[in-house]
Motif scaffolding. Structure first.
Motif, PDB file in Angstrom:
ATOM      1  N   ALA A 101     -14.505   5.535   8.279  1.00 23.71           N
ATOM      2  CA  ALA A 101     -15.657   6.087   7.555  1.00 23.71           C
ATOM      3  C   ALA A 101     -16.901   5.418   8.117  1.00 23.71           C
ATOM      4  CB  ALA A 101     -15.531   5.778   6.075  1.00 23.71           C
ATOM      5  N   PHE A 174     -31.727  -4.985   1.757  1.00 21.07           N
ATOM      6  CA  PHE A 174     -32.158  -3.768   2.459  1.00 21.07           C
ATOM      7  C   PHE A 174     -31.452  -2.587   1.775  1.00 21.07           C
ATOM      8  CE2 PHE A 174     -31.336  -1.166   6.466  1.00 21.07           C
ATOM      9  CZ  PHE A 174     -32.657  -0.778   6.651  1.00 21.07           C
ATOM     10  N   THR A 178     -25.279   2.507   2.603  1.00 21.67           N
ATOM     11  CA  THR A 178     -24.579   3.366   1.648  1.00 21.67           C
ATOM     12  C   THR A 178     -23.793   2.531   0.626  1.00 21.67           C
ATOM     13  OG1 THR A 178     -22.578   3.553   3.001  1.00 21.67           O
ATOM     14  CG2 THR A 178     -24.298   5.240   3.339  1.00 21.67           C
ATOM     15  N   SER A 184     -17.662  -1.975   0.598  1.00 22.35           N
ATOM     16  CA  SER A 184     -16.560  -2.361   1.486  1.00 22.35           C
ATOM     17  C   SER A 184     -16.729  -3.788   1.972  1.00 22.35           C
ATOM     18  CB  SER A 184     -16.513  -1.440   2.710  1.00 22.35           C
ATOM     19  OG  SER A 184     -16.246  -0.146   2.287  1.00 22.35           O
ATOM     20  N   GLY A 234     -13.269  -1.378   4.576  1.00 19.20           N
ATOM     21  CA  GLY A 234     -12.930   0.000   4.945  1.00 19.20           C
ATOM     22  C   GLY A 234     -11.467   0.172   5.346  1.00 19.20           C
TER      23      GLY A 234
HETATM   24  C1  LIG Z   1     -31.352  -4.752   8.061  1.00 20.03           C
HETATM   25  C2  LIG Z   1     -30.067  -5.048   7.318  1.00 20.03           C
HETATM   26  C3  LIG Z   1     -30.095  -5.830   6.182  1.00 20.03           C
HETATM   27  C4  LIG Z   1     -28.920  -6.118   5.488  1.00 20.03           C
HETATM   28  N1  LIG Z   1     -29.003  -6.862   4.358  1.00 20.03           N
HETATM   29  C5  LIG Z   1     -27.884  -7.125   3.675  1.00 20.03           C
HETATM   30  C6  LIG Z   1     -27.940  -7.874   2.473  1.00 20.03           C
HETATM   31  O1  LIG Z   1     -28.992  -8.300   2.047  1.00 20.03           O
HETATM   32  N2  LIG Z   1     -26.785  -8.102   1.816  1.00 20.03           N
HETATM   33  C7  LIG Z   1     -25.586  -7.624   2.264  1.00 20.03           C
HETATM   34  O2  LIG Z   1     -24.583  -7.836   1.600  1.00 20.03           O
HETATM   35  N3  LIG Z   1     -25.503  -6.922   3.395  1.00 20.03           N
HETATM   36  C8  LIG Z   1     -26.618  -6.681   4.109  1.00 20.03           C
HETATM   37  N4  LIG Z   1     -26.527  -5.982   5.266  1.00 20.03           N
HETATM   38  C9  LIG Z   1     -25.193  -5.646   5.776  1.00 20.03           C
HETATM   39  C10 LIG Z   1     -24.708  -4.323   5.194  1.00 20.03           C
HETATM   40  O3  LIG Z   1     -24.490  -4.428   3.819  1.00 20.03           O
HETATM   41  C11 LIG Z   1     -23.376  -3.923   5.825  1.00 20.03           C
HETATM   42  O4  LIG Z   1     -23.495  -3.897   7.214  1.00 20.03           O
HETATM   43  C12 LIG Z   1     -22.946  -2.558   5.301  1.00 20.03           C
HETATM   44  O5  LIG Z   1     -21.607  -2.344   5.659  1.00 20.03           O
HETATM   45  C13 LIG Z   1     -23.794  -1.474   5.901  1.00 20.03           C
HETATM   46  O6  LIG Z   1     -23.654  -0.308   5.161  1.00 20.03           O
HETATM   47  P1  LIG Z   1     -23.554   1.057   5.920  1.00 20.03           P
HETATM   48  O7  LIG Z   1     -23.672   2.142   4.927  1.00 20.03           O
HETATM   49  O8  LIG Z   1     -24.484   1.120   7.060  1.00 20.03           O
HETATM   50  O9  LIG Z   1     -22.026   0.941   6.406  1.00 20.03           O
HETATM   51  P2  LIG Z   1     -21.374   1.205   7.843  1.00 20.03           P
HETATM   52  O10 LIG Z   1     -21.899   0.233   8.824  1.00 20.03           O
HETATM   53  O11 LIG Z   1     -21.467   2.625   8.169  1.00 20.03           O
HETATM   54  O12 LIG Z   1     -19.876   0.849   7.473  1.00 20.03           O
HETATM   55  C14 LIG Z   1     -19.519  -0.493   7.167  1.00 20.03           C
HETATM   56  C15 LIG Z   1     -18.038  -0.615   6.852  1.00 20.03           C
HETATM   57  O13 LIG Z   1     -17.752   0.088   5.650  1.00 20.03           O
HETATM   58  C16 LIG Z   1     -16.809   1.128   5.894  1.00 20.03           C
HETATM   59  N5  LIG Z   1     -17.223   2.246   5.060  1.00 20.03           N
HETATM   60  C17 LIG Z   1     -18.374   2.961   5.116  1.00 20.03           C
HETATM   61  N6  LIG Z   1     -18.395   3.866   4.140  1.00 20.03           N
HETATM   62  C18 LIG Z   1     -17.232   3.731   3.459  1.00 20.03           C
HETATM   63  C19 LIG Z   1     -16.662   4.383   2.345  1.00 20.03           C
HETATM   64  N7  LIG Z   1     -17.278   5.371   1.711  1.00 20.03           N
HETATM   65  N8  LIG Z   1     -15.443   3.971   1.927  1.00 20.03           N
HETATM   66  C20 LIG Z   1     -14.794   2.949   2.533  1.00 20.03           C
HETATM   67  N9  LIG Z   1     -15.274   2.303   3.594  1.00 20.03           N
HETATM   68  C21 LIG Z   1     -16.493   2.681   4.037  1.00 20.03           C
HETATM   69  C22 LIG Z   1     -16.887   1.393   7.383  1.00 20.03           C
HETATM   70  O14 LIG Z   1     -15.696   1.954   7.878  1.00 20.03           O
HETATM   71  C23 LIG Z   1     -17.140  -0.003   7.915  1.00 20.03           C
HETATM   72  O15 LIG Z   1     -15.961  -0.755   7.961  1.00 20.03           O
HETATM   73  C24 LIG Z   1     -27.673  -5.641   5.960  1.00 20.03           C
HETATM   74  C25 LIG Z   1     -27.634  -4.860   7.117  1.00 20.03           C
HETATM   75  C26 LIG Z   1     -28.817  -4.552   7.790  1.00 20.03           C
HETATM   76  C27 LIG Z   1     -28.751  -3.721   9.019  1.00 20.03           C
END
Ligand SMILES: Cc1cc2nc3c(=O)[nH]c(=O)nc-3n(C[C@H](O)[C@H](O)[C@H](O)COP(=O)(O)OP(=O)(O)OC[C@H]3O[C@@H](n4cnc5c(N)ncnc54)[C@H](O)[C@@H]3O)c2cc1C
Length: 425
Positions: A101, A174, A178, A184, A234
């Motif tokens: 995902a 941030f 999602t 996850s 995930g």
């Molecule tokens: C600028 C920035 C700031 C951030 N700040 C924080 C913070 O303050 N605190 C914090 O905790 N994190 C922070 N993060 C990290 C962030 O929470 C994780 O990288 C998170 O996984 C990103 O969410 P995404 O929707 O982009 O997921 P993705 O990168 O698309 O996916 C992340 C993981 O989750 C899995 N996944 C995605 N959707 C689902 C679903 N529906 N069901 C099951 N698995 C799923 C994917 O397969 C993957 O393993 C930050 C990241 C960035 C880039």
């Protein structure tokens, strides 16, 4: 988190190093092979499975921009049913393929990629839902809660729940991430010391398992799956819905930063500020973080610009003098009822703190502006390290890593966050 003693804080460290622009061509130069079983390509799902170069490219890198892996196809789901069908197909196939995902792709090490498999572009579901992806309700046992699609962005959850005067209590810094993506992992920010990470504020989730079954789970129903999928990277199923706790949304925020040159004084004060942490306690802070200002790092950075321009020369000269300046960042929410008392409450809380005299800065912002303070979109590589440190070794970390490595070797850093949380959360 075996140690349940709330008196022992754990420190959370985010260390981001900037390196010069580098765009890998590794993934891009690889030959495209479609290893998907031909049966899948003739399946009902075929028109939602995209094999064109643009679709493949769009999910072959992530925010980290370090790992590049190309899938054989991208699924643009129109419903949870599509996801079930795809996973069931792979599970029953003699040649199962990797499925990942992808939420908003803000991972930093390729976690949402599926080499030669299928990436499910969850964001596509966002616009396809017949009903809104955020439904607010109330029950006698749970109070207010929101049923939220796993593909929803937290910024949209915030805006939708605010329409009811409500909001989740635990956030990430941030919000363009999602719900499925952060649940996850954990979902950590300055509220964690008080409310726990986001995964501690979920009542129930719908999960599509590795067999392609849709299972509702909670602490009481299918609890093993519930605890596996929350923070499960995930690997235990795909979250299509989460029921998230809500509370009354505050209107405004007093947002304060204070500066330290002494590491022990900094951590002692941080620990004192998180020692009041009951969910319902009015005298607790709502948010506590901390960061390092390095002589060779940014003062006002992508996380937020905070210090008034007139104070920057003074802060820069202190950073040069001491090598590192430590900053505590706190927030106290308030509304019409508490607007006349919030300053007094903060004054009481700050009595006896050891920040450098005069180096305390405050801002008054709306709750939404505070939560949406971090904006970060660029496509340079983002090497990024998250660590939990036990309290017993934070002094060693400061002297061994920050001073003996980063400072002595003149390493230029991006933002370094350093803040405590209570283990029992
Ligand atoms: C600028 C920035 C700031 C951030 N700040 C924080 C913070 O303050 N605190 C914090 O905790 N994190 C922070 N993060 C990290 C962030 O929470 C994780 O990288 C998170 O996984 C990103 O969410 P995404 O929707 O982009 O997921 P993705 O990168 O698309 O996916 C992340 C993981 O989750 C899995 N996944 C995605 N959707 C689902 C679903 N529906 N069901 C099951 N698995 C799923 C994917 O397969 C993957 O393993 C930050 C990241 C960035 C880039």
């Amino acid at each position: 988190m075996a140690d349940q003693n709330p008196a022992i804080p754990t420190y959370f460290l985010v260390l981001i190093l900037y390196i010069t622009r580098f765009v890998s061509t590794l993934g891009k130069s690889m030959p495209r092979t479609t290893l998907l079983p031909s049966k899948l390509q003739n399946h009902d799902l075929a028109n939602r499975l995209h094999l064109d170069p643009d679709s493949i490219e769009s999910v072959s890198s992530d925010y980290g921009n370090i790992v590049h892996k190309r899938p054989a196809a991208v699924l643009y789901p129109t419903s949870a049913e599509d996801i079930k069908t795809l996973i069931k197909f792979s599970y029953n196939s003699s040649a199962p393929f990797t499925i990942a995902a992808r939420g908003h792709g803000h991972s930093v090490r390729g976690q949402a990629m599926a080499y030669n498999g299928v990436v499910i572009d969850m964001i596509h579901l966002k616009n396809r839902r017949k009903k809104t992806g955020v439904i607010v309700s109330k029950s006698h046992s749970l109070g207010y809660f929101a049923d939220v699609g796993g593909e929803q962005l937290w910024i949209d959850v915030l805006n939708a729940t605010l329409e009811h005067g409500l909001a989740p209590v635990s956030w990430t810094d941030f919000l363009q991430l999602t719900v499925g993506g952060t649940l996850s992992n954990a979902g950590i920010s300055g509220q964690t010391f008080r409310y726990g990470p986001q995964i501690s504020n979920v009542f129930e989730v719908d999960v599509i398992t590795g067999k392609g079954q849709l299972v509702t789970c909670s602490p009481n129903i299918n609890s093993e799956l519930f605890y596996a999928v929350l923070g499960g990277l995930g690997q235990f199923g795909i979250i299509t819905r989460a029921r998230i706790a809500l509370e009354s949304a505050p209107k405004s925020v007093k947002w304060v930063r204070m500066l330290y040159s002494d590491f022990s004084a900094f951590t002692k004060d941080q620990e004192r500020l998180i020692s009041i942490n009951g969910r319902k306690q009015n005298n607790a802070l709502d948010y506590v973080e901390g960061s390092l200002l390095m002589a060779r790092g940014p003062l006002n950075n992508w996380r937020s610009s905070f210090f008034p321009a007139s104070d920057i020369p003074r802060i820069t000269s202190l950073a040069t003098q001491h090598g590192i300046i430590y900053t505590i960042e706190v927030a106290k929410y308030y509304d019409d009822w508490t607007q006349h008392t919030v300053d007094k409450e903060l004054e009481e809380m700050f009595k006896g703190l050891s920040f450098i005299p005069g180096l305390i800065f405050a801002k008054d912002v709306s709750y939404v502006d505070f939560l949406a303070r971090v904006r970060s979109e660029d496509n340079v590589p983002h090497p990024w390290l998250n660590l939990f440190l036990p309290k017993s070794s934070i002094e060693d970390f400061n002297s061994g890593v920050f001073r003996d490595i980063v400072l002595k070797r003149n390493i230029t850093t991006g933002p370094v966050l350093f803040y405590p949380m209570n283990r029992n959360k």
